[in-house]
Design a protein around this motif. Sequence first.
Motif, PDB file in Angstrom:
ATOM      1  N   PHE A 144      10.955   4.283 -33.575  1.00  0.00           N
ATOM      2  CA  PHE A 144      10.103   3.102 -33.581  1.00  0.00           C
ATOM      3  C   PHE A 144      10.169   2.339 -32.261  1.00  0.00           C
ATOM      4  O   PHE A 144       9.187   1.771 -31.809  1.00  0.00           O
ATOM      5  N   HIS A 145      11.342   2.313 -31.663  1.00  0.00           N
ATOM      6  CA  HIS A 145      11.523   1.541 -30.427  1.00  0.00           C
ATOM      7  C   HIS A 145      10.967   2.264 -29.212  1.00  0.00           C
ATOM      8  O   HIS A 145      10.421   1.634 -28.291  1.00  0.00           O
ATOM      9  N   ASP A 146      11.087   3.598 -29.212  1.00  0.00           N
ATOM     10  CA  ASP A 146      10.707   4.361 -28.023  1.00  0.00           C
ATOM     11  C   ASP A 146      10.110   5.712 -28.432  1.00  0.00           C
ATOM     12  O   ASP A 146      10.709   6.764 -28.216  1.00  0.00           O
ATOM     13  N   PRO A 147       8.923   5.726 -29.048  1.00  0.00           N
ATOM     14  CA  PRO A 147       8.305   7.004 -29.434  1.00  0.00           C
ATOM     15  C   PRO A 147       7.979   7.820 -28.194  1.00  0.00           C
ATOM     16  O   PRO A 147       7.456   7.286 -27.208  1.00  0.00           O
ATOM     17  N   ARG A 148       8.256   9.113 -28.229  1.00  0.00           N
ATOM     18  CA  ARG A 148       8.089   9.935 -27.030  1.00  0.00           C
ATOM     19  C   ARG A 148       6.884  10.871 -27.121  1.00  0.00           C
ATOM     20  O   ARG A 148       6.318  11.240 -26.102  1.00  0.00           O
ATOM     21  N   HIS A 149       6.507  11.296 -28.314  1.00  0.00           N
ATOM     22  CA  HIS A 149       5.357  12.194 -28.454  1.00  0.00           C
ATOM     23  C   HIS A 149       4.079  11.368 -28.528  1.00  0.00           C
ATOM     24  O   HIS A 149       4.044  10.326 -29.190  1.00  0.00           O
ATOM     25  N   PRO A 150       2.995  11.793 -27.871  1.00  0.00           N
ATOM     26  CA  PRO A 150       1.745  11.032 -27.924  1.00  0.00           C
ATOM     27  C   PRO A 150       1.233  10.783 -29.343  1.00  0.00           C
ATOM     28  O   PRO A 150       0.619   9.733 -29.592  1.00  0.00           O
ATOM     29  N   TYR A 151       1.474  11.710 -30.263  1.00  0.00           N
ATOM     30  CA  TYR A 151       1.023  11.497 -31.635  1.00  0.00           C
ATOM     31  C   TYR A 151       1.814  10.376 -32.294  1.00  0.00           C
ATOM     32  O   TYR A 151       1.244   9.511 -32.962  1.00  0.00           O
ATOM     33  N   THR A 152       3.124  10.364 -32.115  1.00  0.00           N
ATOM     34  CA  THR A 152       3.944   9.284 -32.663  1.00  0.00           C
ATOM     35  C   THR A 152       3.526   7.947 -32.068  1.00  0.00           C
ATOM     36  O   THR A 152       3.425   6.937 -32.778  1.00  0.00           O
ATOM     37  N   GLN A 153       3.293   7.921 -30.772  1.00  0.00           N
ATOM     38  CA  GLN A 153       2.845   6.691 -30.117  1.00  0.00           C
ATOM     39  C   GLN A 153       1.525   6.203 -30.714  1.00  0.00           C
ATOM     40  O   GLN A 153       1.345   5.012 -30.979  1.00  0.00           O
ATOM     41  N   ALA A 154       0.590   7.137 -30.949  1.00  0.00           N
ATOM     42  CA  ALA A 154      -0.711   6.771 -31.500  1.00  0.00           C
ATOM     43  C   ALA A 154      -0.583   6.264 -32.933  1.00  0.00           C
ATOM     44  O   ALA A 154      -1.273   5.309 -33.329  1.00  0.00           O
ATOM     45  N   LEU A 155       0.299   6.891 -33.732  1.00  0.00           N
ATOM     46  CA  LEU A 155       0.515   6.423 -35.100  1.00  0.00           C
ATOM     47  C   LEU A 155       1.015   4.984 -35.112  1.00  0.00           C
ATOM     48  O   LEU A 155       0.538   4.148 -35.886  1.00  0.00           O
TER      49      LEU A 155
ATOM     50  N   HIS B 136      -3.707  18.423 -28.936  1.00  0.00           N
ATOM     51  CA  HIS B 136      -4.366  18.187 -27.653  1.00  0.00           C
ATOM     52  C   HIS B 136      -5.828  17.737 -27.764  1.00  0.00           C
ATOM     53  O   HIS B 136      -6.279  16.943 -26.922  1.00  0.00           O
ATOM     54  N   PRO B 137      -6.634  18.151 -28.782  1.00  0.00           N
ATOM     55  CA  PRO B 137      -8.017  17.662 -28.830  1.00  0.00           C
ATOM     56  C   PRO B 137      -8.124  16.159 -29.067  1.00  0.00           C
ATOM     57  O   PRO B 137      -9.161  15.555 -28.767  1.00  0.00           O
ATOM     58  N   ARG B 138      -7.073  15.537 -29.582  1.00  0.00           N
ATOM     59  CA  ARG B 138      -7.102  14.098 -29.883  1.00  0.00           C
ATOM     60  C   ARG B 138      -6.202  13.292 -28.942  1.00  0.00           C
ATOM     61  O   ARG B 138      -6.087  12.076 -29.097  1.00  0.00           O
ATOM     62  N   CYS B 139      -5.557  13.956 -28.024  1.00  0.00           N
ATOM     63  CA  CYS B 139      -4.537  13.310 -27.185  1.00  0.00           C
ATOM     64  C   CYS B 139      -5.151  12.747 -25.910  1.00  0.00           C
ATOM     65  O   CYS B 139      -5.867  13.459 -25.179  1.00  0.00           O
ATOM     66  N   ASP B 140      -4.864  11.490 -25.621  1.00  0.00           N
ATOM     67  CA  ASP B 140      -5.369  10.841 -24.405  1.00  0.00           C
ATOM     68  C   ASP B 140      -4.635  11.299 -23.154  1.00  0.00           C
ATOM     69  O   ASP B 140      -5.073  11.001 -22.039  1.00  0.00           O
ATOM     70  N   HIS B 141      -3.518  12.014 -23.321  1.00  0.00           N
ATOM     71  CA  HIS B 141      -2.710  12.426 -22.171  1.00  0.00           C
ATOM     72  C   HIS B 141      -2.744  13.944 -21.960  1.00  0.00           C
ATOM     73  O   HIS B 141      -1.967  14.465 -21.158  1.00  0.00           O
ATOM     74  N   ALA B 142      -3.635  14.639 -22.681  1.00  0.00           N
ATOM     75  CA  ALA B 142      -3.677  16.101 -22.594  1.00  0.00           C
ATOM     76  C   ALA B 142      -4.028  16.557 -21.181  1.00  0.00           C
ATOM     77  O   ALA B 142      -4.887  15.970 -20.516  1.00  0.00           O
ATOM     78  N   ILE B 143      -3.363  17.617 -20.735  1.00  0.00           N
ATOM     79  CA  ILE B 143      -3.597  18.184 -19.406  1.00  0.00           C
ATOM     80  C   ILE B 143      -4.476  19.423 -19.565  1.00  0.00           C
ATOM     81  O   ILE B 143      -4.039  20.420 -20.165  1.00  0.00           O
TER      82      ILE B 143
END
Length: 352
Positions: free
Chosen positions: A255-266, A301-308
Amino acid sequence: MAAPDDGILLRVEDLQVQIGTDDGIIRPVDGISFEMPAGKTLCIVGESGSGKSLTGRALMNLLPDRMKITRGRVLYRNAAGQQVDIGALPPRGPAIRAIRGAEISLVSQEPMAALSPVHTIGQQIEIVIRQHLGLNRKAARARALECLNDVGIPRPAERLDSYPFEFSGGMRQRVCIALALACGPRLIIADEPTTALDVTTQANILDLFKKLQAEHGLSILFITHDLGVVADVADQVAVMYLGKVVERGPVDDIFHDPRHPYTQALLKSVPTLSRQRVHRLAAIRGMVPSAFARPTGCPFHPRCDHAIPGVCDQREPPDIALGAGRTASCVLLEQAKPAPARSAASRSAVHG
């Protein structure tokens, strides 16, 4: 085989569940791994379609006929201290039947689907007790009465002879919890047990789980899409997306430091109360893809704002160890340094 006494009650290694359909084979649970500490609460969280509920049922080898475990192990340390691979047991054999209900119990999302409408509450609890504990009818009824009392059913002696339709939704869920507790299990798998309940009843049920865990030393696997529930009950968290665990670790760190983009988005999509001006609620763009149209590379990756481009859509991300018992599956973290251990952080933003 004796299990090492490392404090881990259940260890899941590379678990895969496969379903054969008329349109082909899909894998709603696709190579997940996590550990269930004894006496703690692990929350599996994610959107609908992420494979959370099937994971819970696979841990009990309780899958429908068209589904089967095709890879991996579910290593459970039983009451005798032996390590048992639940996934390797015949799903209808005596070995798994001795574990289901007696050592591992399930609390489902919809009580009316879990309870028989034509049998009294007492009859349903007593038959489980007699089957697993071998008690006579009188002793089984006394144990059933004790279970109803433990979960806070008013006038339990009278309600033993009531039918499920005579209870409110919250009371029916308490009955399901009593049924799960009847034989003194070591692990309870709670599959979205508060989803259909109002906020007040939900809070009461969560308090009940915490009370029973403290009194009986239960391990609880809590399956939910509600991050408020996670913040309230979890010790450890596993975040699932499209059949994979994309991040796991201690709840305060997640909760304090989510590292995966999906966790951050949730976490960004959770409404909060503050004194600041109200802003539009953040949403994760798109939807969870169908299991028949699983994206190549990273499933998010299709929903990720940081996808490369050319990387995330081509290469499946590795599982990166982040330190302090944390992992996340994202190519962006391959060069990241392990996160330092953190002290308990406030989760008040999720509670409001």
